[in-house]
Design an enzyme around this catalytic site. Structure first.
Site, mmCIF file in Angstrom:
data_model
loop_
_atom_site.group_PDB
_atom_site.id
_atom_site.type_symbol
_atom_site.label_atom_id
_atom_site.label_comp_id
_atom_site.label_asym_id
_atom_site.label_seq_id
_atom_site.Cartn_x
_atom_site.Cartn_y
_atom_site.Cartn_z
ATOM 1 N N THR A 120 0.806 -1.153 0.090
ATOM 2 C CA THR A 120 -0.057 -0.068 0.118
ATOM 3 C C THR A 120 0.885 1.182 -0.061
ATOM 4 O O THR A 120 1.590 1.467 0.902
ATOM 5 C CB THR A 120 -0.771 -0.151 1.247
ATOM 6 O OG1 THR A 120 -1.697 -1.020 1.302
ATOM 7 C CG2 THR A 120 -1.727 1.283 1.312
ATOM 8 N N LYS A 195 -7.639 1.654 -2.555
ATOM 9 C CA LYS A 195 -7.038 1.068 -1.493
ATOM 10 C C LYS A 195 -7.098 2.462 -0.323
ATOM 11 O O LYS A 195 -7.880 2.211 0.609
ATOM 12 C CB LYS A 195 -5.659 0.690 -1.621
ATOM 13 C CG LYS A 195 -5.272 0.253 0.083
ATOM 14 C CD LYS A 195 -6.007 -0.848 0.512
ATOM 15 C CE LYS A 195 -5.549 -0.993 1.935
ATOM 16 N NZ LYS A 195 -4.029 -1.906 1.824
#
Length: 320
Positions: A120, A195
């Site tokens: 991420t 995300k």
């Protein structure tokens, strides 16, 4: 070494192996997995279970040994992991790490190799990584995950993928081994965008749920009573129904295990900060996201970064 230029030729280059659990043949892929931490280790293990040949590399000797116990072949150096790899998967802490490691990877792998980053990271770094892969003639996908360590172990992660249709088609069979829901969100960086938007919602909603339970405590409501109402009414959300921040109503939530993550508060803070960087660069207004980032920063400053993010309810009790 082989030269692969399209997803179809990539698939034709694979070998078949027998899946003993299901009594059927499956495609075996040679995979280099870089980053074998709390998420990467279980993900690599699931690829091994599916019959793939996985060579792993991590700077942590302990993580490398743990992965080796699940059937991952341990590499002492990065280049050893990359030798003959058809696919390279990275799971790393920050964008700068991804760009550094991908630079090294692209020096070693042939054109047509598929690179998947499940870290991420910020959208700009993801797009830079795609550009580097494209310049080297490789397929690439940013594919961050949601589902935490439990989902990584169970193979039920959600993958949010960004990249070309060709890259997504090549990567999807592998992502399906590690995840339950695979979504192609768009072009380069779209997976990271999805995300950070999702986790901004999660951070905000968890704060709202925690505030409500603290208020309920002050008003004399039992945890179970508030859960029974909110989980079936307009207040229902994942933070209540699946990840309730108080012990009792959802036995599998970290609240029943002394807030052992799960999803660490430090990682939630990281994602919220990424959302605010993206909001600033894009001109979006996210006042609740900004407030959530400040609250989790305070929670981490109090020494709670390694605890599950739902433990922030304790901070609200103290503030009250």
């Amino acid at each position: 070494m082989r030269q692969v230029s399209t997803a179809s030729s990539y698939r034709r280059s694979h070998r078949f192996s027998r899946n003993e659990d299901h009594g059927e043949e499956s495609i075996m892929t040679r995979i280099a997995f870089i980053g074998l931490g709390n998420m990467g280790g279980p993900m690599a293990a699931n690829l091994v279970k599916a019959g793939h040949a996985v060579i792993g590399f991590d700077l942590s000797h302990d993580m490398l040994k743990a992965a080796e116990a699940t059937g991952v072949k341990a590499a002492n150096v990065l280049t050893e992991a990359l030798a003959d790899a058809e696919v390279v998967i990275t799971m790393l802490p920050k964008g700068q790490h991804v760009l550094t490691v991908w630079t090294d990877i692209l020096r070693s792998v042939p054109k047509g190799t598929l690179l998947i980053d499940s870290s991420t990271i910020d959208v700009d770094s993801a797009r830079k990584a795609h550009a580097m892969a494209g310049d080297a003639g490789c397929l690439s996908l940013d594919a961050p995950v949601s589902g935490g360590t439990g989902g990584a172990a169970a193979g039920t992660l959600t993958f949010m993928a960004g990249g070309s249709s060709e890259s997504f088609a090549a990567a999807k069979p592998l992502l399906e081994v590690m995840g339950k829901k695979i979504v192609h969100c768009g072009d380069a960086g779209a997976g990271q965008a999805a995300k950070i938007c999702n986790n901004m919602i999660l951070g905000i909603s968890m704060i709202g749920v925690c505030e409500a339970f603290v208020l309920g405590e002050k008003l004399g409501l039992s945890h179970q009573a508030l859960f029974d109402v909110a989980s079936t009414s307009s207040g229902q959300c994942w933070s209540i129904n699946t990840y309730c921040p108080v012990p009792g109503p959802v036995p599998t939530s970290p609240a029943n295990n002394d807030y052992k993550p799960g999803f660490a508060a430090a990682l939630m803070l990281k994602d919220l900060r990424l959302s605010q960087e993206a909001a600033l660069s894009s001109g979006a207004s996210t006042p609740l996201g900004a407030e959530a980032a400040q609250l989790f920063a305070l929670f981490e400053k109090q020494g709670n970064g390694g605890r599950d993010f739902s433990a922030i309810i304790e901070m609200f009790r103290e503030l009250a």
